[in-house]
Design an enzyme around this catalytic site. Structure first.
Site, PDB file in Angstrom:
ATOM      1  N   ASP A 234     -19.760  39.840 -12.822  1.00  0.00           N
ATOM      2  CA  ASP A 234     -19.502  41.235 -13.158  1.00  0.00           C
ATOM      3  C   ASP A 234     -20.862  41.888 -13.325  1.00  0.00           C
ATOM      4  O   ASP A 234     -21.570  41.649 -14.308  1.00  0.00           O
ATOM      5  CB  ASP A 234     -18.692  41.315 -14.456  1.00  0.00           C
TER       6      ASP A 234
ATOM      7  N   SER B 200     -24.954  56.604  -1.276  1.00  0.00           N
ATOM      8  CA  SER B 200     -23.869  57.202  -0.491  1.00  0.00           C
ATOM      9  C   SER B 200     -24.257  58.608  -0.064  1.00  0.00           C
ATOM     10  O   SER B 200     -25.045  59.286  -0.745  1.00  0.00           O
ATOM     11  CB  SER B 200     -22.588  57.268  -1.328  1.00  0.00           C
TER      12      SER B 200
ATOM     13  N   TYR C 170     -18.099  60.228  -9.106  1.00  0.00           N
ATOM     14  CA  TYR C 170     -18.605  59.280  -8.116  1.00  0.00           C
ATOM     15  C   TYR C 170     -19.835  59.868  -7.429  1.00  0.00           C
ATOM     16  O   TYR C 170     -20.868  59.204  -7.290  1.00  0.00           O
ATOM     17  CB  TYR C 170     -17.526  58.955  -7.083  1.00  0.00           C
TER      18      TYR C 170
ATOM     19  N   LYS D 193     -23.795  58.305  -7.487  1.00  0.00           N
ATOM     20  CA  LYS D 193     -24.600  57.967  -6.320  1.00  0.00           C
ATOM     21  C   LYS D 193     -25.876  58.805  -6.261  1.00  0.00           C
ATOM     22  O   LYS D 193     -26.912  58.344  -5.753  1.00  0.00           O
ATOM     23  CB  LYS D 193     -23.778  58.127  -5.041  1.00  0.00           C
TER      24      LYS D 193
END
Length: 246
Positions: free
Chosen positions: A57, A137, A150, A154
């Site tokens: 993890d 991203s 999100y 990024k």
């Protein structure tokens, strides 16, 4: 065989972009530790490429430290770290994303970069070399609505990549990032909300080359940036996006 004799850790490597990177690294001569929470699939990829599977993890400091120690024990040294593990929340108005989802996205996408750097940089400094590649991203460059947090995570990865590159360059350590557009990975449905021909067509209409990123695309770019051929390249956040960010 541009990575012949190199050793690498690739997180989130049991599927998608991570698996594509692990396969390309192995094909180019590297010994790869395939890291993922999905232990069965990590084992499958490791068996396929002759690598080492490891369950971790990446949002846990203790588990990340143990991962680095295990890699050093198994491989003797580490040349390359690829921080590929990542998650997203579903397309949702920003004020409706739960605190739990927010924390999870930032723990996996951002905190993991801190934890792996904290664990591996002393080893790289001791060797006077090393390459870190973060998978960010296009969402951090050209954000999409309803993926707010999100996108933000990024963007954080892109900034972290650049600041790591500046600080670590005198130590002989290079740090770069790749910014893929959404690809044929398990996260595609999460990005689109639903996977239908209509939603795919709408998404693809925003990509000038007219296709999604493939794991092989990321593998090819990653192998170059982590090889000695890119010895003068650091702090670059390179789009692998078919023109999405133009």
């Amino acid at each position: 065989m541009k990575l012949k004799g190199k050793t690498a850790i690739v997180t989130g490597a049991a599927s998608g972009f991570g698996a594509g990177i692990a396969r390309k690294f192995a094909a180019d001569g590297a010994r790869v530790m395939v890291v993922d929470l999905n232990e069965p699939d990590a084992n499958n990829i490791a068996d396929e490429i002759g690598g080492i599977a490891y369950r971790c993890d990446v949002s846990s400091g203790n588990q990340v430290s143990d991962m680095i120690e295990s890699a050093l024990t198994e491989m003797g040294h580490i040349d390359i770290l690829v921080n590929n593990a990542g998650i997203t929340h579903l397309p949702t108005p920003l004020e409706e994303v739960s605190e739990e989802d927010f924390d999870r996205v930032f723990a996996v996408n951002c905190k993991s970069v801190y934890l792996t750097a904290r664990a591996i940089v002393p080893h790289f400094k001791h060797r006077g070399s090393g390459a870190i590649l973060n998978i960010a991203s296009t969402a951090g460059v050209s954000p999409r609505p309803r993926l707010n947090w999100y996108n933000a995570s990024k963007g954080w990865v892109i900034t972290a990549t650049r600041t790591l590159a500046v600080e670590l360059a005198p130590e002989g350590i290079r740090v770069n990032a790749l910014n893929p557009v959404a690809g044929e990975t398990p996260l595609l449905k999460s990005f689109m909300g639903e996977d239908t021909p209509e939603t795919r067509a709408k998404f693809l209409s925003t990509i000038p080359l007219g296709r999604f990123s493939q794991p092989e695309d990321l593998g090819n770019a990653a192998a170059f940036l982590c090889s000695d051929e890119a010895s003068m390249i650091t702090g670059v956040c390179m789009e692998v996006d078919g023109g999405r960010c133009i």
